[in-house]
Design a protein around this motif. Sequence first.
Motif, PDB file in Angstrom:
ATOM      1  N   LEU A 483       4.298   3.576   9.134  1.00 54.37           N
ATOM      2  CA  LEU A 483       3.415   3.236   8.854  1.00 54.37           C
ATOM      3  C   LEU A 483       2.064   1.908  10.632  1.00 54.37           C
ATOM      4  N   PRO A 484       0.919   2.571  10.550  1.00 53.97           N
ATOM      5  CA  PRO A 484       0.334   1.747  11.889  1.00 53.97           C
ATOM      6  C   PRO A 484      -0.038   0.462  11.700  1.00 53.97           C
ATOM      7  N   SER A 485       0.457   0.102  11.007  1.00 52.51           N
ATOM      8  CA  SER A 485       0.004  -1.833  11.422  1.00 52.51           C
ATOM      9  C   SER A 485       1.532  -1.979  10.513  1.00 52.51           C
ATOM     10  N   TYR A 486       2.255  -1.329  10.351  1.00 52.37           N
ATOM     11  CA  TYR A 486       3.427  -2.485  10.281  1.00 52.37           C
ATOM     12  C   TYR A 486       4.621  -1.812  10.282  1.00 52.37           C
ATOM     13  N   VAL A 487       5.772  -2.479   9.954  1.00 49.44           N
ATOM     14  CA  VAL A 487       7.335  -2.316  10.537  1.00 49.44           C
ATOM     15  C   VAL A 487       8.225  -2.066   9.282  1.00 49.44           C
ATOM     16  N   VAL A 488       8.204  -0.704   9.180  1.00 53.21           N
ATOM     17  CA  VAL A 488       9.260  -0.562   8.139  1.00 53.21           C
ATOM     18  C   VAL A 488      10.788  -0.263   8.107  1.00 53.21           C
ATOM     19  N   ALA A 489      11.745  -1.214   7.456  1.00 55.92           N
ATOM     20  CA  ALA A 489      12.942  -0.414   7.367  1.00 55.92           C
ATOM     21  C   ALA A 489      13.077  -0.090   6.270  1.00 55.92           C
TER      22      ALA A 489
END
Length: 717
Positions: A483-489
Motif C-alpha cells: 500500500l502506498p502509505s502503509y507498511v503491510v505484513a
Amino acid sequence: MNENRTLTPFQMRLLFLGLLTSICVVLVGGRLFYLMVTMRETLQERAVLQHQHTLKLEARRGTILDRNGRQLATSVEVESVYAVPKAFKGALVTDASLQLSTCLSLPLSRISARLEGDRSFVWLERKAKPRVVRCIRDLNLAGIGFLNESRRYYPKRSLAAHILGYVGLDNTGMSGVEYALEDEIRGEPGRRIIWTDARNRRAASRVDAKPRPGRAAFLTIDENLQHIAESELEQAIRESHSKSGIAIIMRPETGELLAIASFPSFNPNRYGDYPEGHWRNRAVTDVYEPGSTFKFVAAAAALQEGVTTEDERIDCGRGMIRVGGSIIRDSHAFDVLTFREVVEQSSNVGMIRIGQRLGKERFEKYIRAFGFGETTGIELPAESRGILRPSKTWGPVTLAAISFGQEIGVTPLQMVTATNVIAAGGYLMRPHLLLGLGGADGSLETPVSPEPVRRVIDTETARRLTDLLVGVVERGTGQRAKLPSYVVAGKTGTAQKAVRGGYSKTDYIASFVGFAPAGRPALTALVILDSPEGDHSGSRAAGVFARIMRRALRYLAVPPSDEAPIRIAKVWPQMRPILGGTAQGPARNARNLRQQTVFEAWTPKDPLSDAAGGAPDVIGLSARDGLVRFVARGIVPEILGQGFVLEQVPRAGHALEPGTRARLVLSPVPVGPGMPGLQWEDGVTVATFSYDGDRMGLGRAGSARRGSPVQRNEITD
C-alpha cells in the motif's frame, strides 16, 4: 260391608296418562341432570372448541444492528389470511375456491382441499403480500379472516447475508446469527382468542396474553467495511472466474469481526430462490489446506523456541528434498537462503528443515496453541473444527507436509484468528460477532467483553515475526499487497486442492493473510479465491487484500505508517475493549488479569488519567467508552447529547471524591484537535476538522509540542 269398586275406562286412561307423564318427567329430568351436571364440563369444552379458537401470536423478533446502530435485520407487520372450513358447505366450497384462486394464484384443487372438511381453522396464505390481502378483502367472503403477523425483513438485502442468516415461515431462525441468538431475539409469543357465531363467522376476539418482543442484538460488524469486503471480493471473483471466495476483517486487539464476506451470496428476504449451497457461510463451515500461509506457524514456533534466527543460512537443496522415500520440490530451485529469505520466498524445502528441527510433538503444541484443531466459539452455527491429527500418528512425510500447509485442514476463520496472534502482540483473541444485547429502549445494555484465550508467543517473537512478514510484502511473494502509505505484513498461499488420490494439477486455493499498518495494527484480514483461472498464485489474492485494506484504512482514517498518529482523527464507536475493571487496578480473577494485559499492551497511557483516583481522560471517546471509564472509577456521569465526548467535568486527572458529580457533553461526530485543553506529545501530527451537519472535513495539518494546548479551530504549523 265392603264393596269392591272397579275403575271405569275413563279413570284407567287417566291413570295411565299420569304414569306415562311421570315417567317422561323423570326421564327428562334425568337427562337434564346428566347434561347440566354430569356432562357440564365436557359440553362446555365442546362449545369452546366449536365457537372459540386460540391462536398463537408471534413475538416481534429483536432487531439486529451493526456496531454503529444501523439496522441489518428488522421485523415488519404483515397480514395472514385464514379460513373456517365449517362455513363452507357443498357448492360454497367450489364457488369460494374459484374466487380465492384468482387472488392467491394457487391451483383450484389445493384451495378446495383446504376448505373442505370440519376443521375450524386453516391457513390460506401466511404473511401475504399487500395486493393479495386487498384482493381477498374485496371478495367479502364469510368464513375468511385476517390476522397480523410479524415478518422478518432485511433492508440491506444480500449485505452480510451469511452472517445474519434467515428465518423460516414461523419466524424461527434457520441459520447465521438468527439461529445462534434465537433464544435472545425471538421473544415470547402471546395468545389471541377468537369467537365465532352459529354460522362460524367471526364474532369477536381479544388478546389473552400479549407477546413480548425479543432483545436487539448489536453486532461487531461495520456495515461500511462489510460492503467494502463484499464488493471487492465479488469483483475479484468475476475477474478471476473463481468458483467462490472469502474475505474476513478482524480488529486485532479485541478479536471483533468487522466483516465476513462470502461469495456466492443470497438475499435472505428470498432465500428460497437460491441454491442451498449459496446459504453456507464458508468462513466457518469450509475446511481447506492453507498452503504457504500456514508457514508463519512454523516460523513463530522456531523463533520462540530458538531453533533458528533470521539470518541463519539454510540449505534449500536446489529446490528439492527427500523425506521418507518421497521427493518434495520447491516452485523455484533455491540453493542457500537465510531464514528471512525462506519466509519471503516461501521455500517449502527451507520450511521443512525448520519443521524437522522442531519435531512433531513440539510443532503440534504450537499449532494447537494458535487455535487450530478446535472451534473458535464464534456466534455462528455449524462451525468446523478443521482437521488436525495427533502428532503420534505423523510420519516424516506428514511432518514435512504440515510445515508448508498440507495434510492439515483449517477454516478461514481459524486462519485469520491465528494470524491475528502476531498483530495482537502474541495473544490469541477469541473472535466474536456479538457486541452486546439491547435493552427495552434499544440501547446497548449487555456488552460482551473481549476475551484473550491465551498467550501463544511473547511480544518480542511477535515483533520479529512481523518483521519477517513485512519482508514478504516488500521483497517476497506478497508484493501485490503493498500500500502506498502503509507498511503491510502478510503471507501468500498457493495450495493445490486435495482430490481423491492426491492433489489437483489445475485447481488451486489462492490466499493472502496479513495486517496493517505493521507497526501498530489496525486491521487483520484474509482473502481466499477458490480455483481462479489464469494466475492462481497467492499473489493474486494479495492484490485483492490490498484493495480491501486500502479502502478500509481510509474509511477508518488510520494514519499512514510514515507519520506520527493523529491522536483524534476519527473515533470509531466502541473501538476500545470493554473491560470489567481498569487497567491500573488489581485483577480480581484470572479473566480480568488476561484482559488487563491486553488493555495495557494496546491502550496508550494518558499521564493525567494515571493519577490515583483521578478522573480518566475520555475526550474524543464514544459515549459508551467514556461511561465505562468513569464507572470503573465508581462515578456514573450525566450524559448530555449523543455521539462522542466533547467536554468532560471534572477534567482529566482531577481528584474524584465520594459524591463527585460528573458530566459528559457529547458531539455527533469526533471533533479532534479543536478540543480545548488537549495536551499533545512531542512531534505528534495534529489536524483541524470542520463539520457541516452532513460530513466531516479534514483541514491543514501541522505539529504541536507537548504541553501546548490546542484551541478550537486553531491550525498549528
